[in-house]
Design a protein around this motif. Sequence first.
Motif, short mmCIF file in Angstrom:
data_model
loop_
_atom_site.label_atom_id
_atom_site.label_comp_id
_atom_site.label_asym_id
_atom_site.label_seq_id
_atom_site.Cartn_x
_atom_site.Cartn_y
_atom_site.Cartn_z
N THR A 67 0.77 -1.03 0.16
CA THR A 67 0.16 -0.13 0.07
C THR A 67 0.92 1.21 0.10
N VAL A 68 0.70 2.04 -0.97
CA VAL A 68 1.24 3.30 -1.05
C VAL A 68 0.47 4.44 -1.43
N ASN A 69 0.53 5.67 -0.42
CA ASN A 69 -0.54 6.62 -0.57
C ASN A 69 -1.82 6.29 -0.44
N SER A 70 -2.18 5.17 0.39
CA SER A 70 -3.37 4.49 0.59
C SER A 70 -3.95 3.78 -0.43
N ARG A 71 -3.25 3.68 -1.49
CA ARG A 71 -3.80 2.39 -2.36
C ARG A 71 -3.04 1.29 -2.37
N PRO A 72 -3.53 0.23 -2.69
CA PRO A 72 -2.71 -0.99 -2.70
C PRO A 72 -2.58 -1.31 -4.19
N TYR A 73 -1.06 -1.88 -4.19
CA TYR A 73 -0.81 -2.53 -5.56
C TYR A 73 -0.45 -3.91 -5.49
N ARG A 74 -0.25 -4.65 -6.51
CA ARG A 74 0.34 -5.73 -6.65
C ARG A 74 1.88 -5.81 -6.96
N VAL A 75 2.53 -6.49 -6.14
CA VAL A 75 3.98 -6.46 -6.43
C VAL A 75 4.39 -7.76 -6.98
N THR A 76 5.09 -7.46 -8.34
CA THR A 76 5.22 -8.77 -9.01
C THR A 76 7.14 -8.93 -8.95
N GLN A 77 7.59 -7.89 -8.71
CA GLN A 77 9.08 -8.10 -8.74
C GLN A 77 9.70 -7.21 -7.56
N THR A 90 14.39 -1.65 -6.34
CA THR A 90 13.37 -1.37 -7.24
C THR A 90 12.25 -2.28 -7.08
N LEU A 91 11.21 -1.96 -7.36
CA LEU A 91 9.87 -2.86 -7.32
C LEU A 91 9.01 -2.69 -8.62
N ARG A 92 8.45 -3.76 -9.08
CA ARG A 92 7.64 -3.68 -10.11
C ARG A 92 6.16 -3.92 -9.48
N LEU A 93 5.24 -2.95 -9.77
CA LEU A 93 3.91 -2.62 -9.22
C LEU A 93 2.90 -2.86 -10.44
N SER A 94 1.64 -3.29 -9.98
CA SER A 94 0.52 -3.15 -11.02
C SER A 94 -0.69 -2.96 -10.49
N LEU A 95 -1.54 -2.26 -11.08
CA LEU A 95 -2.83 -1.90 -10.22
C LEU A 95 -3.64 -3.32 -9.93
N LEU A 96 -4.26 -3.43 -8.64
CA LEU A 96 -4.95 -4.56 -8.21
C LEU A 96 -6.46 -4.16 -9.04
N GLY A 97 -7.12 -5.46 -9.25
CA GLY A 97 -8.38 -5.27 -9.91
C GLY A 97 -8.21 -5.52 -11.42
N LEU A 98 -7.16 -5.68 -12.07
CA LEU A 98 -6.79 -6.03 -13.33
C LEU A 98 -7.05 -7.53 -13.72
N LYS A 134 -1.33 -4.98 -16.66
CA LYS A 134 -0.65 -6.08 -16.03
C LYS A 134 0.58 -6.04 -15.77
N GLU A 135 1.34 -5.78 -16.94
CA GLU A 135 2.96 -5.76 -16.84
C GLU A 135 3.36 -4.52 -15.73
N GLY A 136 2.56 -3.43 -15.67
CA GLY A 136 3.01 -2.66 -14.54
C GLY A 136 3.75 -1.54 -14.84
#
Length: 254
Positions: A81-91, A98-106, A210-212
């Motif tokens: 969760t960053v700035n009150s918004r959850p993200y999916r972490v894939t890397q 570094t992190l790779r993130l993508s939007l949840l709900g996709l 999805k690739e983020g």
Amino acid sequence: MHPLSTASATSFLFTLLLFFHLTASFPSNGASNLSNCNQNFSCGDLTNITYPFTGGLRPSHCGPPEFHLGCSDNLMTTTLTVNSRPYRVTQVNQTSQTLRLSLLGLYDDSPCIYPFNTTTFDNSSFSLVPDHSTLSLFYGCKNLDDADMANFKFSCPSPAYSEGFFMIGDPVPGPPSMEKCQTSFQVPFLRSGAQQLRDKGSSLLVEVLKEGFDVSYRNPYSADCQKCYKHSGGQCGFDGKPICICNDQLCHGK
């Protein structure tokens, strides 16, 4: 009852002050709870993640709260969760930080994301890497009959936002049909996918989302952590401020 002698009173006060000093030295969750910081976080394809991250087998006292990871969907999906918004972490790359993130709900193969919010990273711990592009997505549009937009249109299951389209880059003045949309927001994506997205249009949109995108992270307490390693050989922790943990309790000394 005889009054305390001066020596006895002094000894009592010293003992009392020592008690308060030791009590104040321990973090709020108690010295007996500073265990398991030698454990790693693992969830699905992500394994052996260490400080500053917490979550799973790593309790919250093992790192700053902004780096807490969640594990859901039968222990397969890592979230942050960053700035009150959850993200999916894939890397996670702890060497390059570094992190790779993508939007949840996709992950139902739909480009329709609720609620609609522009993705921003404007805090001291996370920032977008320079090598990214921006997608502008428009929802709840009507009469998108412009031939030039045909390749960039998509549909949503919600009647209120049934038709939408996207464009690469930040919003700019465009066709009149753009003004007929109810809402829009922006999300970053990997620049390497920009040309393919232009060529294939909306058929590739979900895959690109999805690739983020990549963000870099910075632990604002890294200097304190290095002091902990160097002077105490301990493990870094956090309890409202950085702490140094030795053998499951606070290290002696500063």
